[in-house]
Write an enzyme that holds these catalytic residues in place. Sequence first.
Site, PDB file in Angstrom:
ATOM      1  N   GLY A  10       0.840  -1.207   0.000  1.00 23.73           N
ATOM      2  CA  GLY A  10       0.000   0.000   0.000  1.00 23.73           C
ATOM      3  C   GLY A  10       0.869   1.250   0.000  1.00 23.73           C
ATOM      4  O   GLY A  10       2.101   1.180  -0.104  1.00 23.73           O
ATOM      5  N   PHE A  11       0.210   2.372   0.154  1.00 28.22           N
ATOM      6  CA  PHE A  11       0.906   3.663   0.123  1.00 28.22           C
ATOM      7  C   PHE A  11       1.939   3.755   1.259  1.00 28.22           C
ATOM      8  O   PHE A  11       3.144   3.821   1.015  1.00 28.22           O
ATOM      9  CB  PHE A  11      -0.148   4.766   0.183  1.00 28.22           C
ATOM     10  CG  PHE A  11       0.361   6.121   0.540  1.00 28.22           C
ATOM     11  CD1 PHE A  11       1.411   6.697  -0.157  1.00 28.22           C
ATOM     12  CD2 PHE A  11      -0.221   6.834   1.579  1.00 28.22           C
ATOM     13  CE1 PHE A  11       1.883   7.960   0.182  1.00 28.22           C
ATOM     14  CE2 PHE A  11       0.226   8.094   1.916  1.00 28.22           C
ATOM     15  CZ  PHE A  11       1.288   8.658   1.225  1.00 28.22           C
ATOM     16  N   VAL A  55      -4.736 -10.859   5.630  1.00 29.98           N
ATOM     17  CA  VAL A  55      -4.390 -10.932   7.065  1.00 29.98           C
ATOM     18  C   VAL A  55      -5.421 -11.713   7.869  1.00 29.98           C
ATOM     19  O   VAL A  55      -5.099 -12.234   8.937  1.00 29.98           O
ATOM     20  CB  VAL A  55      -4.218  -9.527   7.704  1.00 29.98           C
ATOM     21  CG1 VAL A  55      -2.893  -8.922   7.328  1.00 29.98           C
ATOM     22  CG2 VAL A  55      -5.371  -8.603   7.373  1.00 29.98           C
ATOM     23  N   LEU A  70      -0.184  -2.934   9.090  1.00 33.81           N
ATOM     24  CA  LEU A  70      -0.739  -1.744   8.426  1.00 33.81           C
ATOM     25  C   LEU A  70      -1.959  -2.083   7.576  1.00 33.81           C
ATOM     26  O   LEU A  70      -2.629  -1.181   7.074  1.00 33.81           O
ATOM     27  CB  LEU A  70       0.323  -1.111   7.503  1.00 33.81           C
ATOM     28  CG  LEU A  70       1.287  -0.082   8.094  1.00 33.81           C
ATOM     29  CD1 LEU A  70       2.123  -0.679   9.218  1.00 33.81           C
ATOM     30  CD2 LEU A  70       2.212   0.471   7.022  1.00 33.81           C
ATOM     31  N   TYR A 142     -14.250   2.278  10.102  1.00 36.16           N
ATOM     32  CA  TYR A 142     -12.823   2.559  10.265  1.00 36.16           C
ATOM     33  C   TYR A 142     -12.512   2.988  11.706  1.00 36.16           C
ATOM     34  O   TYR A 142     -11.620   2.431  12.346  1.00 36.16           O
ATOM     35  CB  TYR A 142     -12.395   3.644   9.272  1.00 36.16           C
ATOM     36  CG  TYR A 142     -10.906   3.785   9.149  1.00 36.16           C
ATOM     37  CD1 TYR A 142     -10.153   2.816   8.501  1.00 36.16           C
ATOM     38  CD2 TYR A 142     -10.244   4.876   9.686  1.00 36.16           C
ATOM     39  CE1 TYR A 142      -8.765   2.935   8.390  1.00 36.16           C
ATOM     40  CE2 TYR A 142      -8.867   5.008   9.576  1.00 36.16           C
ATOM     41  CZ  TYR A 142      -8.132   4.039   8.930  1.00 36.16           C
ATOM     42  OH  TYR A 142      -6.769   4.167   8.829  1.00 36.16           O
ATOM     43  N   THR A 172      -1.629  11.667   6.035  1.00 32.99           N
ATOM     44  CA  THR A 172      -0.310  11.510   5.417  1.00 32.99           C
ATOM     45  C   THR A 172      -0.470  11.539   3.904  1.00 32.99           C
ATOM     46  O   THR A 172      -1.482  11.060   3.385  1.00 32.99           O
ATOM     47  CB  THR A 172       0.314  10.183   5.888  1.00 32.99           C
ATOM     48  OG1 THR A 172       0.358  10.178   7.313  1.00 32.99           O
ATOM     49  CG2 THR A 172       1.728   9.998   5.364  1.00 32.99           C
TER      50      THR A 172
END
Length: 309
Positions: A10-11, A55, A70, A142, A172
Amino acid sequence: MRALVTGGAGFLGSWLCELLVQRGYEVTCLDNMSSGRRENVKHLKGKIKVVEGDVTDPPPLQKAGIIFHLASRASPVDFKEHALEILTANSIGTLRMLQLAEKWRARFVFASSSEVYGNPLQHPQREDYWGNVNPIGPRSCYDEGKRFGEALVMAYHRGKGVDVRIARIFNTYGPRMRRDDGRVVSNFVVQALEGKPLTVYGDGTQTRSFCYVEDLVEGLLRLGEADVSGEVFNFGNPAEISILELARLVKRLTGATSKIVFLPKLRDDPAKRRPDISKARELLKWGPKIPLEEGLRKTIDYFRANIAS
Ligand code: UDP
Protein backbone atom coordinates in the site's frame (compact mmCIF):
# COMPACT_ATOMS: atom_id res chain seq x y z
CA MET A 1 16.12 -9.23 11.70
CA ARG A 2 13.10 -9.99 9.53
CA ALA A 3 10.16 -7.59 9.53
CA LEU A 4 6.68 -8.56 8.38
CA VAL A 5 4.77 -5.60 6.94
CA THR A 6 1.07 -6.23 6.39
CA GLY A 7 -0.35 -3.93 3.77
CA GLY A 8 3.23 -3.63 2.55
CA ALA A 9 2.19 -2.92 -1.04
CA GLY A 10 0.00 0.00 0.00
CA PHE A 11 0.91 3.66 0.12
CA LEU A 12 2.43 3.76 3.63
CA GLY A 13 3.47 0.12 3.58
CA SER A 14 5.60 0.41 0.46
CA TRP A 15 7.54 3.37 1.89
CA LEU A 16 8.02 1.46 5.15
CA CYS A 17 9.31 -1.65 3.32
CA GLU A 18 11.79 0.56 1.49
CA LEU A 19 13.03 2.21 4.68
CA LEU A 20 13.37 -1.17 6.43
CA VAL A 21 15.50 -2.48 3.54
CA GLN A 22 17.70 0.64 3.75
CA ARG A 23 18.17 0.03 7.48
CA GLY A 24 19.27 -3.56 6.96
CA TYR A 25 16.10 -5.54 7.70
CA GLU A 26 14.94 -8.57 5.74
CA VAL A 27 11.37 -7.82 4.76
CA THR A 28 8.24 -9.83 4.05
CA CYS A 29 5.40 -7.82 2.57
CA LEU A 30 1.96 -9.40 3.02
CA ASP A 31 -0.79 -7.81 0.96
CA ASN A 32 -4.05 -8.99 -0.57
CA MET A 33 -3.68 -6.28 -3.24
CA SER A 34 -7.19 -4.95 -2.61
CA SER A 35 -6.00 -1.37 -2.31
CA GLY A 36 -2.28 -2.16 -2.41
CA ARG A 37 -0.52 -2.55 -5.76
CA ARG A 38 2.41 -4.69 -6.88
CA GLU A 39 3.64 -1.65 -8.76
CA ASN A 40 4.29 0.12 -5.43
CA VAL A 41 6.97 -2.42 -4.52
CA LYS A 42 8.26 -3.11 -8.03
CA HIS A 43 11.44 -1.15 -7.33
CA LEU A 44 12.13 -3.44 -4.34
CA LYS A 45 12.10 -6.60 -6.48
CA GLY A 46 14.73 -9.05 -5.22
CA LYS A 47 15.13 -7.02 -2.03
CA ILE A 48 11.88 -7.99 -0.27
CA LYS A 49 9.62 -11.03 -0.31
CA VAL A 50 6.11 -10.18 -1.50
CA VAL A 51 3.40 -12.62 -0.39
CA GLU A 52 -0.10 -12.19 -1.75
CA GLY A 53 -2.58 -13.10 0.96
CA ASP A 54 -5.10 -11.79 3.43
CA VAL A 55 -4.39 -10.93 7.07
CA THR A 56 -7.66 -12.52 8.14
CA ASP A 57 -6.53 -15.90 6.81
CA PRO A 58 -2.78 -15.60 6.44
CA PRO A 59 -0.78 -17.99 4.27
CA PRO A 60 2.32 -19.67 5.79
CA LEU A 61 4.86 -16.95 6.55
CA GLN A 62 8.51 -16.92 7.44
CA LYS A 63 9.10 -16.10 11.11
CA ALA A 64 9.73 -12.42 11.76
CA GLY A 65 11.11 -10.56 14.76
CA ILE A 66 8.81 -7.58 14.26
CA ILE A 67 5.37 -7.20 12.70
CA PHE A 68 4.12 -3.87 11.37
CA HIS A 69 0.37 -4.35 10.96
CA LEU A 70 -0.74 -1.74 8.43
CA ALA A 71 -3.22 -3.76 6.35
CA SER A 72 -6.53 -1.94 6.00
CA ARG A 73 -8.16 0.30 3.48
CA ALA A 74 -7.98 3.78 4.94
CA SER A 75 -9.70 6.14 2.56
CA PRO A 76 -13.09 7.62 3.53
CA VAL A 77 -14.37 6.85 0.01
CA ASP A 78 -13.94 3.13 0.81
CA PHE A 79 -15.90 3.33 4.05
CA LYS A 80 -19.22 2.78 2.30
CA GLU A 81 -18.42 0.00 -0.15
CA HIS A 82 -15.73 -1.83 1.83
CA ALA A 83 -16.99 -1.45 5.41
CA LEU A 84 -16.93 -5.17 6.17
CA GLU A 85 -13.48 -5.62 4.70
CA ILE A 86 -12.21 -2.74 6.87
CA LEU A 87 -13.86 -4.11 10.00
CA THR A 88 -12.51 -7.64 9.50
CA ALA A 89 -8.96 -6.50 8.60
CA ASN A 90 -8.79 -4.51 11.84
CA SER A 91 -10.48 -7.12 14.06
CA ILE A 92 -9.85 -10.65 12.75
CA GLY A 93 -6.77 -9.52 10.83
CA THR A 94 -5.29 -7.87 13.92
CA LEU A 95 -6.10 -10.98 15.98
CA ARG A 96 -4.34 -13.26 13.47
CA MET A 97 -1.27 -11.04 13.42
CA LEU A 98 -1.17 -10.85 17.23
CA GLN A 99 -1.36 -14.65 17.34
CA LEU A 100 1.69 -14.76 15.09
CA ALA A 101 3.48 -12.21 17.27
CA GLU A 102 2.80 -14.37 20.33
CA LYS A 103 3.98 -17.54 18.56
CA TRP A 104 7.12 -15.93 17.15
CA ARG A 105 7.77 -13.80 20.27
CA ALA A 106 7.85 -10.90 17.85
CA ARG A 107 7.37 -7.22 18.54
CA PHE A 108 4.05 -5.85 17.26
CA VAL A 109 3.37 -2.37 15.85
CA PHE A 110 -0.27 -1.54 15.16
CA ALA A 111 -1.06 1.18 12.62
CA SER A 112 -3.99 2.90 14.25
CA SER A 113 -5.37 6.25 13.24
CA SER A 114 -6.29 9.76 14.31
CA GLU A 115 -9.80 8.55 13.46
CA VAL A 116 -9.96 7.01 16.96
CA TYR A 117 -10.46 10.62 18.12
CA GLY A 118 -13.50 10.98 15.82
CA ASN A 119 -14.72 14.57 15.57
CA PRO A 120 -12.46 15.74 18.39
CA LEU A 121 -13.62 17.99 21.21
CA GLN A 122 -10.02 18.41 22.38
CA HIS A 123 -7.64 20.34 20.16
CA PRO A 124 -4.88 19.52 19.38
CA GLN A 125 -5.31 15.83 20.10
CA ARG A 126 -3.08 14.22 22.70
CA GLU A 127 -2.76 10.48 23.19
CA ASP A 128 -4.69 10.59 26.47
CA TYR A 129 -7.81 12.00 24.77
CA TRP A 130 -10.58 9.35 24.47
CA GLY A 131 -12.24 10.74 21.38
CA ASN A 132 -15.71 11.62 20.13
CA VAL A 133 -16.82 8.87 17.77
CA ASN A 134 -20.21 8.02 16.29
CA PRO A 135 -20.30 4.21 16.55
CA ILE A 136 -23.00 3.81 13.89
CA GLY A 137 -22.07 6.63 11.52
CA PRO A 138 -20.66 6.37 7.98
CA ARG A 139 -17.07 6.42 9.28
CA SER A 140 -17.64 3.91 12.08
CA CYS A 141 -16.23 0.90 10.23
CA TYR A 142 -12.82 2.56 10.27
CA ASP A 143 -13.02 4.48 13.56
CA GLU A 144 -14.40 1.58 15.55
CA GLY A 145 -12.26 -0.93 13.63
CA LYS A 146 -9.15 0.93 14.76
CA ARG A 147 -10.50 1.36 18.30
CA PHE A 148 -11.27 -2.36 18.54
CA GLY A 149 -7.82 -3.12 17.10
CA GLU A 150 -6.20 -0.98 19.80
CA ALA A 151 -8.20 -2.78 22.50
CA LEU A 152 -7.12 -6.15 21.11
CA VAL A 153 -3.48 -5.08 21.00
CA MET A 154 -3.63 -3.96 24.63
CA ALA A 155 -5.38 -7.20 25.66
CA TYR A 156 -2.52 -9.19 24.11
CA HIS A 157 -0.04 -6.99 25.87
CA ARG A 158 -1.68 -7.15 29.29
CA GLY A 159 -2.94 -10.73 29.11
CA LYS A 160 -0.19 -12.48 27.17
CA GLY A 161 2.83 -10.23 27.60
CA VAL A 162 3.22 -9.53 23.87
CA ASP A 163 5.58 -6.61 23.16
CA VAL A 164 3.26 -4.12 21.46
CA ARG A 165 3.02 -0.47 20.52
CA ILE A 166 0.36 1.61 18.78
CA ALA A 167 0.84 4.37 16.20
CA ARG A 168 -2.05 6.80 15.72
CA ILE A 169 -1.40 8.05 12.23
CA PHE A 170 -2.72 11.45 11.14
CA ASN A 171 -3.27 12.56 7.53
CA THR A 172 -0.31 11.51 5.42
CA TYR A 173 0.40 12.24 1.77
CA GLY A 174 3.04 11.75 -0.88
CA PRO A 175 3.99 9.82 -4.00
CA ARG A 176 2.24 6.45 -4.53
CA MET A 177 -1.10 7.63 -3.21
CA ARG A 178 -3.67 6.23 -5.60
CA ARG A 179 -5.03 8.85 -7.97
CA ASP A 180 -8.54 7.51 -7.30
CA ASP A 181 -7.95 7.23 -3.56
CA GLY A 182 -10.45 10.01 -2.89
CA ARG A 183 -8.20 11.74 -0.33
CA VAL A 184 -8.02 15.44 -0.44
CA VAL A 185 -4.35 15.78 -1.47
CA SER A 186 -4.54 13.28 -4.35
CA ASN A 187 -7.90 14.67 -5.44
CA PHE A 188 -6.72 18.31 -5.52
CA VAL A 189 -3.40 17.53 -7.21
CA VAL A 190 -4.95 15.34 -9.92
CA GLN A 191 -7.79 17.82 -10.47
CA ALA A 192 -5.33 20.71 -10.77
CA LEU A 193 -3.05 18.84 -13.17
CA GLU A 194 -6.02 17.88 -15.33
CA GLY A 195 -7.36 21.45 -15.33
CA LYS A 196 -10.55 20.34 -13.58
CA PRO A 197 -12.27 22.19 -10.72
CA LEU A 198 -10.92 21.50 -7.22
CA THR A 199 -13.76 19.97 -5.17
CA VAL A 200 -14.01 21.37 -1.64
CA TYR A 201 -16.55 19.51 0.54
CA GLY A 202 -18.45 21.96 2.72
CA ASP A 203 -17.17 25.52 3.13
CA GLY A 204 -13.51 24.45 3.37
CA THR A 205 -13.03 25.80 6.91
CA GLN A 206 -12.42 22.28 8.25
CA THR A 207 -8.74 21.73 9.05
CA ARG A 208 -6.25 18.92 8.72
CA SER A 209 -2.52 18.59 9.40
CA PHE A 210 -0.61 16.86 6.62
CA CYS A 211 2.52 14.79 7.11
CA TYR A 212 4.86 13.81 4.28
CA VAL A 213 5.09 10.03 3.96
CA GLU A 214 8.87 9.71 4.42
CA ASP A 215 8.66 11.56 7.74
CA LEU A 216 5.82 9.31 8.80
CA VAL A 217 7.51 5.97 8.11
CA GLU A 218 10.65 7.15 9.91
CA GLY A 219 8.38 7.60 12.94
CA LEU A 220 6.96 4.09 12.57
CA LEU A 221 10.44 2.60 12.42
CA ARG A 222 11.60 4.54 15.49
CA LEU A 223 8.50 3.32 17.31
CA GLY A 224 9.33 -0.26 16.34
CA GLU A 225 12.91 0.08 17.53
CA ALA A 226 12.31 1.96 20.79
CA ASP A 227 11.81 0.39 24.18
CA VAL A 228 8.22 1.56 24.63
CA SER A 229 6.11 -1.58 25.00
CA GLY A 230 2.41 -0.97 25.66
CA GLU A 231 2.59 2.69 24.62
CA VAL A 232 0.58 4.69 22.11
CA PHE A 233 1.98 7.58 20.04
CA ASN A 234 0.56 10.16 17.66
CA PHE A 235 2.38 10.53 14.33
CA GLY A 236 1.67 13.45 12.07
CA ASN A 237 2.70 16.98 11.24
CA PRO A 238 1.26 19.56 13.64
CA ALA A 239 1.15 22.26 10.92
CA GLU A 240 -2.60 22.79 10.50
CA ILE A 241 -4.26 24.14 7.37
CA SER A 242 -7.85 24.61 6.26
CA ILE A 243 -9.03 22.62 3.24
CA LEU A 244 -9.75 25.83 1.34
CA GLU A 245 -6.21 27.08 1.99
CA LEU A 246 -4.90 23.72 0.80
CA ALA A 247 -6.88 24.06 -2.43
CA ARG A 248 -5.35 27.50 -3.03
CA LEU A 249 -1.87 26.19 -2.25
CA VAL A 250 -2.21 23.28 -4.70
CA LYS A 251 -3.43 25.69 -7.35
CA ARG A 252 -0.44 27.95 -6.80
CA LEU A 253 2.12 25.12 -6.78
CA THR A 254 0.75 23.48 -9.92
CA GLY A 255 0.10 26.79 -11.69
CA ALA A 256 -3.40 25.53 -12.47
CA THR A 257 -6.15 27.86 -13.55
CA SER A 258 -8.81 25.48 -12.18
CA LYS A 259 -11.79 26.88 -10.32
CA ILE A 260 -12.52 25.91 -6.71
CA VAL A 261 -16.04 24.50 -6.35
CA PHE A 262 -17.93 23.85 -3.13
CA LEU A 263 -19.79 20.52 -2.80
CA PRO A 264 -21.98 19.33 0.09
CA LYS A 265 -20.22 18.65 3.38
CA LEU A 266 -19.62 14.98 4.19
CA ARG A 267 -21.55 13.52 7.12
CA ASP A 268 -19.54 13.30 10.37
CA ASP A 269 -16.54 14.95 8.68
CA PRO A 270 -14.22 16.00 11.52
CA ALA A 271 -14.08 19.80 11.76
CA LYS A 272 -10.51 19.99 13.07
CA ARG A 273 -7.55 17.72 13.34
CA ARG A 274 -4.05 18.38 14.60
CA PRO A 275 -1.74 16.01 16.45
CA ASP A 276 0.06 16.85 19.64
CA ILE A 277 3.32 15.02 19.01
CA SER A 278 5.22 16.01 22.15
CA LYS A 279 5.30 12.39 23.32
CA ALA A 280 6.99 11.19 20.09
CA ARG A 281 9.37 14.17 20.16
CA GLU A 282 10.40 13.43 23.72
CA LEU A 283 10.55 9.63 23.83
CA LEU A 284 11.38 8.78 20.20
CA LYS A 285 13.23 11.96 19.26
CA TRP A 286 10.97 12.06 16.23
CA GLY A 287 9.36 14.97 14.46
CA PRO A 288 8.46 15.76 10.85
CA LYS A 289 11.10 17.53 8.78
CA ILE A 290 9.49 18.13 5.41
CA PRO A 291 7.28 21.24 5.18
CA LEU A 292 3.96 21.02 3.33
CA GLU A 293 5.08 23.01 0.28
CA GLU A 294 8.12 20.81 -0.26
CA GLY A 295 6.16 17.59 0.19
CA LEU A 296 3.41 18.82 -2.10
CA ARG A 297 5.97 19.63 -4.81
CA LYS A 298 7.27 16.04 -4.64
CA THR A 299 3.71 14.73 -4.78
CA ILE A 300 2.84 16.96 -7.71
CA ASP A 301 5.96 15.75 -9.58
CA TYR A 302 4.91 12.16 -8.95
CA PHE A 303 1.38 12.67 -10.25
CA ARG A 304 2.68 14.68 -13.20
CA ALA A 305 4.84 11.69 -14.20
CA ASN A 306 2.08 9.15 -13.53
CA ILE A 307 -1.08 10.96 -14.46
CA ALA A 308 -1.85 8.69 -17.37
CA SER A 309 -1.71 5.54 -15.21
N1 UDP B 1 -12.08 16.81 1.06
C1 UDP B 1 -12.46 17.80 0.16
N2 UDP B 1 -12.42 17.51 -1.17
C2 UDP B 1 -12.01 16.31 -1.65
C3 UDP B 1 -11.62 15.30 -0.73
C4 UDP B 1 -11.68 15.59 0.62
O1 UDP B 1 -12.82 18.92 0.56
O2 UDP B 1 -12.01 16.14 -2.89
C5 UDP B 1 -12.08 17.14 2.51
C6 UDP B 1 -12.81 16.16 3.40
O3 UDP B 1 -14.18 16.50 3.48
C7 UDP B 1 -12.08 16.32 4.71
C8 UDP B 1 -10.66 16.66 4.31
O4 UDP B 1 -10.74 17.11 2.96
O5 UDP B 1 -12.60 17.42 5.43
C9 UDP B 1 -9.71 15.47 4.38
O6 UDP B 1 -10.29 14.39 3.71
P1 UDP B 1 -9.53 13.04 3.41
O7 UDP B 1 -10.51 12.12 2.73
O8 UDP B 1 -8.26 13.31 2.69
O9 UDP B 1 -9.10 12.44 4.82
P2 UDP B 1 -9.81 12.39 6.27
O10 UDP B 1 -9.03 13.33 7.11
O11 UDP B 1 -11.24 12.80 6.16
O12 UDP B 1 -9.65 10.98 6.68
